[in-house]
Motif scaffolding. Structure first.
Motif, PDB file in Angstrom:
ATOM      1  N   LYS A  67       0.794  -1.233   0.000  1.00  0.00           N
ATOM      2  CA  LYS A  67       0.000   0.000   0.000  1.00  0.00           C
ATOM      3  C   LYS A  67       0.827   1.283   0.000  1.00  0.00           C
ATOM      4  N   ILE A  70       2.968   2.407  -4.593  1.00  0.00           N
ATOM      5  CA  ILE A  70       2.168   2.965  -5.688  1.00  0.00           C
ATOM      6  C   ILE A  70       0.705   2.987  -5.255  1.00  0.00           C
ATOM      7  N   ALA A  71      -0.070   3.862  -5.890  1.00  0.00           N
ATOM      8  CA  ALA A  71      -1.515   3.872  -5.646  1.00  0.00           C
ATOM      9  C   ALA A  71      -2.106   2.555  -6.122  1.00  0.00           C
ATOM     10  N   THR A  72      -3.124   2.081  -5.424  1.00  0.00           N
ATOM     11  CA  THR A  72      -3.719   0.798  -5.789  1.00  0.00           C
ATOM     12  C   THR A  72      -4.371   0.892  -7.166  1.00  0.00           C
ATOM     13  N   GLU A  74      -6.535  -0.500 -10.485  1.00  0.00           N
ATOM     14  CA  GLU A  74      -7.851  -1.133 -10.472  1.00  0.00           C
ATOM     15  C   GLU A  74      -8.030  -2.093 -11.642  1.00  0.00           C
ATOM     16  N   ILE A 122      -0.226   4.946 -13.393  1.00  0.00           N
ATOM     17  CA  ILE A 122      -0.619   4.813 -11.987  1.00  0.00           C
ATOM     18  C   ILE A 122       0.243   5.740 -11.143  1.00  0.00           C
ATOM     19  N   ASP A 123      -0.366   6.417 -10.175  1.00  0.00           N
ATOM     20  CA  ASP A 123       0.379   7.336  -9.318  1.00  0.00           C
ATOM     21  C   ASP A 123       1.412   6.586  -8.470  1.00  0.00           C
ATOM     22  N   LYS A 125       3.777   6.822  -5.126  1.00  0.00           N
ATOM     23  CA  LYS A 125       3.812   7.520  -3.837  1.00  0.00           C
ATOM     24  C   LYS A 125       5.260   7.886  -3.503  1.00  0.00           C
ATOM     25  N   THR A 204      -6.211  -4.914  -5.979  1.00  0.00           N
ATOM     26  CA  THR A 204      -6.555  -4.429  -7.317  1.00  0.00           C
ATOM     27  C   THR A 204      -7.879  -4.994  -7.799  1.00  0.00           C
TER      28      THR A 204
END
Length: 332
Positions: A67, A70-72, A74, A122-123, A125, A204
């Motif tokens: 978590k 990277i951002a989760t 989808e 994907i973002d 972090k 995801t």
């Protein structure tokens, strides 16, 4: 399609765990084998067992990997991102294993996640990467070097009047304890990284809740994968870590393993930071070896290892990004 891809990602994650095991088995046991404290097969069995047990001693590192990087992502697209990350990490593990370089499987995974996430939109972090990966990546080897140097200096002073042969025998026995502690620390750290990436894949596809625990089957399968890989051995890297950096004696092997184990436990439980066991033990070996004389450390070999460290995250990231671009038209 999504369920099939999920199974595929889980299998690749377990494959990464297996390569992590044979790539990093040297971390816990190369020093003990090189000083003849343990025979190779006994050392491998011990390391495999401790790696398995370490998986059940916490989930802090797994949560950071799942978590905090990277951002989760989808759905199906997210699974392709995770799969690309795993392909990048596995590829870098195999390349560095082939050349006998003790690079970090952990950082190969982090680089893979970053590269695939950037390729897939994907973002990332970056704050979490700075705090949990980059700062510990720099601090833990530096601390390991100087702490091992200090501990070995203390050992030399305390036992300055002792006879070499009895001391070596005693420290060979002590190394069975320090090597066991190191192997358990490797299990606590590295098994959780495989657990974390499987957890990310399950997040995801909404198979688990972000605030829920990691399923027991993820823990058991991840522990089994890395343990089997550990028992398979990583002889190329063992030679580099156990003999090519410096010819270790039992006291220096004990000092290296003790310091490295302490760093692994502290970062896992206090900071939940997924640090590299490879970086930690290698720097500790250098620090303990430097007490013999600075020239005793083969700094050319050490320099090649450091270069592998520097290039691991970007190299694995590039491979992961390319893997994503290849996989996305087929699976995305």
């Amino acid at each position: 399609m999504e369920d099939v891809t999920t199974v595929c990602v889980v299998l690749f994650a377990l494959g990464f765990g297996y390569t992590n095991g044979f790539h990093d088995s040297a971390n816990a046991i190369a020093t003990s084998i090189s000083t003849r404290a343990l025979t190779p097969r006994v050392a491998l069995l011990m390391a495999a067992t401790m790696n398995f047990l370490g998986a059940f001693l916490g989930t802090q590192v797994a949560s950071t990997v799942g978590k905090g990087i990277i951002a989760t992502p989808e759905g199906q697209h997210g699974l392709v991102v995770v799969l690309g990350a795993l392909v990048g990490a596995i590829a870098w593990n195999l390349i560095t294993w082939y050349f006998g370089l003790p690079s970090s499987s952990s950082h190969a995974l982090f680089g893979g996640l970053i590269g695939a996430a950037l390729a897939g939109g994907i973002d990332v972090k970056w704050g979490g990467i700075r705090d949990k990966i980059l700062i510990p990546m720099v601090v833990s080897p530096v601390f390991g070097f100087f702490a091992a140097f200090a501990l070995m200096t203390a050992i030399l002073w305390i036992f300055r009047k002792g006879k070499p042969n009895p001391l070596n025998r005693g420290f060979r026995v002590a190394q069975t304890v320090s090597a066991t502690a190191m192997a358990l620390g490797h299990g606590i750290q590295d098994v959780q990284k495989t657990m974390g990436v499987i957890f990310l894949a399950l997040l995801t596809t909404n198979h688990v809740d972000a605030d829920g625990g990691i399923p027991i089957w993820v823990t058991v399968s991840s522990a089994a994968a890395i343990s089997l890989g550990t028992y398979a051995g990583g002889w190329r890297i063992m030679r580099t870590l156990g003999r090519r950096i410096i010819d270790l004696d039992p006291p220096r092997g004990f000092a290296s393993e003790t310091v490295a184990a302490g760093v692994l436990y502290t970062t896992a439980y206090v900071y939940a930071a997924p640090i590299s066991t490879t970086h930690t033990i290698t720097s500790a070996v250098m620090g303990a070896g430097a007490t013999k004389r600075v020239s005793a450390v083969r700094w050319g070999v050490a320099g090649n290892i450091v270069l592998a460290w520097v290039f691991t995250i970007p190299a694995a990231g590039v491979v992961a990004a390319c893997s994503y671009y290849l996989l996305n038209p087929v699976l995305g």
